[in-house]
Design a protein around this motif. Structure first.
Motif, short mmCIF file in Angstrom:
data_model
loop_
_atom_site.label_atom_id
_atom_site.label_comp_id
_atom_site.label_asym_id
_atom_site.label_seq_id
_atom_site.Cartn_x
_atom_site.Cartn_y
_atom_site.Cartn_z
N GLU A 303 0.82 -1.28 -0.01
CA GLU A 303 -0.02 -0.11 -0.17
C GLU A 303 0.71 1.25 0.04
OE1 GLU A 303 -3.12 0.21 -0.22
OE2 GLU A 303 -3.15 -2.06 -0.58
N ILE A 304 0.65 2.11 -0.92
CA ILE A 304 1.42 3.35 -1.08
C ILE A 304 0.52 4.67 -1.30
CG2 ILE A 304 3.46 2.00 -1.99
CD1 ILE A 304 2.54 3.27 -4.59
N VAL A 305 1.05 5.60 -1.17
CA VAL A 305 0.32 7.00 -1.30
C VAL A 305 1.27 7.41 -2.59
CG1 VAL A 305 -0.22 9.24 -0.62
CG2 VAL A 305 -0.37 7.52 0.63
N GLU A 306 0.38 7.69 -3.64
CA GLU A 306 0.98 8.16 -4.97
C GLU A 306 0.74 9.76 -5.03
OE1 GLU A 306 1.01 6.32 -9.08
OE2 GLU A 306 -0.60 7.90 -9.18
N MET A 414 5.96 15.03 -11.98
CA MET A 414 6.69 14.04 -11.28
C MET A 414 5.81 13.19 -10.47
SD MET A 414 9.94 14.77 -8.73
CE MET A 414 10.93 15.39 -10.01
N THR A 415 5.96 12.00 -10.41
CA THR A 415 5.33 10.98 -9.43
C THR A 415 5.90 10.34 -8.31
OG1 THR A 415 3.64 10.46 -11.33
CG2 THR A 415 3.80 9.17 -9.47
N VAL A 416 5.34 10.52 -7.28
CA VAL A 416 6.28 10.18 -6.08
C VAL A 416 5.41 9.22 -5.36
CG1 VAL A 416 7.34 10.95 -3.94
CG2 VAL A 416 7.62 12.27 -5.85
N ASN A 417 6.12 8.25 -5.02
CA ASN A 417 5.49 7.16 -3.90
C ASN A 417 5.97 7.12 -2.44
OD1 ASN A 417 4.00 6.34 -6.33
ND2 ASN A 417 5.68 4.64 -6.80
N ARG A 442 -2.11 15.60 -7.40
CA ARG A 442 -2.78 14.56 -7.10
C ARG A 442 -2.46 13.83 -6.15
NH1 ARG A 442 -3.94 10.39 -11.62
NH2 ARG A 442 -1.78 9.93 -11.12
N ARG A 443 -3.29 13.35 -5.01
CA ARG A 443 -2.70 12.51 -3.91
C ARG A 443 -3.83 11.25 -3.87
NH1 ARG A 443 -2.34 14.16 2.41
NH2 ARG A 443 -2.63 11.96 3.23
N ARG A 444 -3.45 9.98 -4.06
CA ARG A 444 -4.33 8.91 -3.97
C ARG A 444 -3.40 7.77 -3.26
NH1 ARG A 444 -4.84 5.85 -9.72
NH2 ARG A 444 -2.35 6.00 -10.54
N GLN A 445 -4.23 6.79 -2.66
CA GLN A 445 -3.68 5.84 -2.02
C GLN A 445 -3.96 4.48 -2.89
OE1 GLN A 445 -4.14 5.31 2.20
NE2 GLN A 445 -3.77 3.32 2.12
N MET A 446 -3.10 3.87 -3.24
CA MET A 446 -3.19 2.51 -4.08
C MET A 446 -2.54 1.50 -4.01
SD MET A 446 -0.92 4.42 -7.43
CE MET A 446 -1.12 2.75 -8.14
#
Length: 520
Positions: A303-306, A414-417, A442-446
């Protein structure tokens, strides 16, 4: 005066029959009185330090009564309230029907100070030798731990068990209340609760060493808490827990404060410059170990936050031509220390010529070298050496990773995890502080998309070190395992900034653990 002075003009004589005391000029000087001072026995004894006075009185009276000579060392408090060490002696003499006690007095303050200095130096050396041994053991023990809790518990246990110290604790800072929240302690059950420490400087509990250590991220200490006005709120605790000196060490890696480490000693004057230098290294060791564990957990977490960010004006900031457009999928980011990173990525939506042209651009900021490693169906495999890239450095310190960078003209996304259980809001603040032009989109958990390499790493034991994984990653992405090899062992070692033998040592250990995971 009838006696001959035994040491220049430094002497005294007491007439037993008439109960009269005589001092020479030198004796007067030692006591800090004028030469015409007329001493009396009780007044003379009163000059001695209260702790030494009974012994001096007993020796003098015994000499008077039994003619037993004496010689000793004691402390004097002069008329100016200065403490001096003296060598004092007396002997009973009977001449021509007169009974007297004659003696000499010598100021030995300088000698005593020198002796104390040597004694202090010997004691400090013993402490440093003991402390260095503890640090060596602690370094090995901390590296062997697989969780943050184990690292912190091991640190406190080893330090509290060391001869120079009484107890130790580690606490973190509540970002809302600013209170210090206990994590672990050894030998000090209940201390942190009783101390009510905070990093808020407007509260009494935040004005001591612990609060200052949090705010400054520098070691704070008190070599004698009873002489430290800032320590007044905790003097009752000092008496109850039996310590006289203490130090609080920030646990920091990069720009991340993981907490503070408190160490307490019974010694007055502990935590001298050399001791503090060694202890500061412990803060760095523990901070690095915690960061490494959290990075590993973040890399292997499902589980990460992107987070997605946009950075404008990257052409002027980084030197990338406005016409350049490409998307980069990050496969692995290796920290080589000193702000240097190796990034292995795949460039898509771009032709080879613009990449080659970009590699030859001398105006690039943060990008030291860009190398095309190979070509795939989707694009080009690259190795990028970067020095002090603001966002990438911050994300690495947070235990996160950059997964994608897309450059379109003058704008970059840029996308950060990050791990889902991380302080994401604090991480966003850190990233936007490092790059003021960064805007969060954007912020989402995935659930993290699984790579085959990641799935295999999940089966590896926790003993796979950061260096072993870096060696394995670099070897893989640089084509060391291909046939024929795209890169030799010395070439991979050079990229990692280590010797060839060190690289092969790390790689062999990583390979052994990898095979164990495959065949278990």
């Amino acid at each position: 005066m009838t006696n001959t002075e035994r040491l220049g003009d430094v002497a005294w004589e007491y007439d037993i029959d008439d109960e009269e005391l005589f001092w020479t000029d030198g004796t007067c000087r030692i006591h800090g009185v004028d030469s015409d001072y007329e001493p009396e026995l009780e007044a003379a004894l009163a000059f001695y330090h209260p702790d030494d006075r009974p012994a001096i009185r007993r020796l003098f009276e015994t000499c008077v009564e039994t003619a037993t000579p004496y010689s000793t060392e004691a402390r004097l408090i002069t008329a100016a309230d200065e403490e001096r060490w003296v060598s004092v002696s007396g002997e009973a003499i009977s001449e021509n029907g007169y009974a007297t006690v004659r003696g000499y007095l010598q100021d030995i303050t300088a000698q005593k100070q020198h002796e104390r200095l040597l004694e202090t130096q010997r004691a400090d050396l013993e402490v440093l030798n003991s402390l260095n041994a503890v640090v060596r053991q602690l370094t090995d023990a901390v590296i062997d731990q697989s969780t943050r809790a184990e690292i912190e518990a091991t640190t406190c246990e080893r330090l509290a068990g060391a001869e120079p110290y009484r107890f130790a604790w580690i606490a973190t800072v509540d970002p809302v209340t600013l209170e210090l929240v206990p994590r672990v302690g050894h030998g000090c059950e209940g201390y942190l609760t009783d101390a009510k420490l905070t990093s808020n400087p407007t509260e009494p509990g935040g004005r001591g060493p612990a609060g200052r250590a949090v705010r400054t991220q520098e070691m704070q200490f008190s070599r004698d808490v009873y002489a430290d006005p800032d320590f007044e709120p905790w003097l009752d605790l000092a008496e109850r827990y039996g310590y006289r000196s203490m130090a609080v060490i920030p646990i920091v890696f990069g720009e991340t404060l993981y907490g503070v480490l408190g160490i307490y000693s019974e010694r007055v004057g502990a935590f001298g410059a050399a001791e503090r230098e060694v202890l500061a290294g412990i803060g760095e060791i523990v901070g690095h170990a915690i960061a490494a564990v959290e990075r590993k957990q973040a890399l292997l977490s499902d589980e990460i936050v992107e987070l997605s960010f946009r950075i404008d004006n990257t052409d002027s900031q980084i030197g990338i031509p406005p016409s350049f457009e490409a998307s980069f999928e990050f496969d692995s980011t290796l920290s080589l220390g000193d702000g240097t990173f190796l990034v292995y990525c795949t460039a898509t939506d771009v032709e080879r010529a613009p990449i080659a042209s970009l590699a030859d651009t001398e105006e690039l900021q943060y990008i030291e070298r860009l190398t095309i490693l190979g070509e795939t169906n989707d694009g080009y495999e690259l190795e990028v050496e970067m020095v002090d890239p603001p966002v990438l450095s911050t994300v690495a310190n947070l235990g996160g990773s950059v997964s994608n960078v897309t450059i379109t003209g003058t704008s970059t996304t840029m996308t950060v995890n990050l791990a889902a259980d991380q302080d994401v809001s604090g991480a966003i603040d850190r990233i936007t502080s490092a790059e003021p032009d960064a805007e969060m989109l954007r912020r989402r958990q995935m659930t993290r998309p699984a790579r085959s390499l990641d799935r295999l790493f999940k089966r590896l034991p926790d003993s796979l070190t950061e260096r072993q994984r870096a060696s394995l990653d670099a070897a893989y992405f640089m084509g060391y395992f291909d046939w024929p090899r795209d890169s030799s062992g010395p070439e991979v070692a050079e990229r990692l900034g280590v010797s060839s033998s060190t690289f092969h040592q790390h790689l062999r250990k990583a390979e052994a653990k990898l095979l164990d995971a495959v065949f278990e």
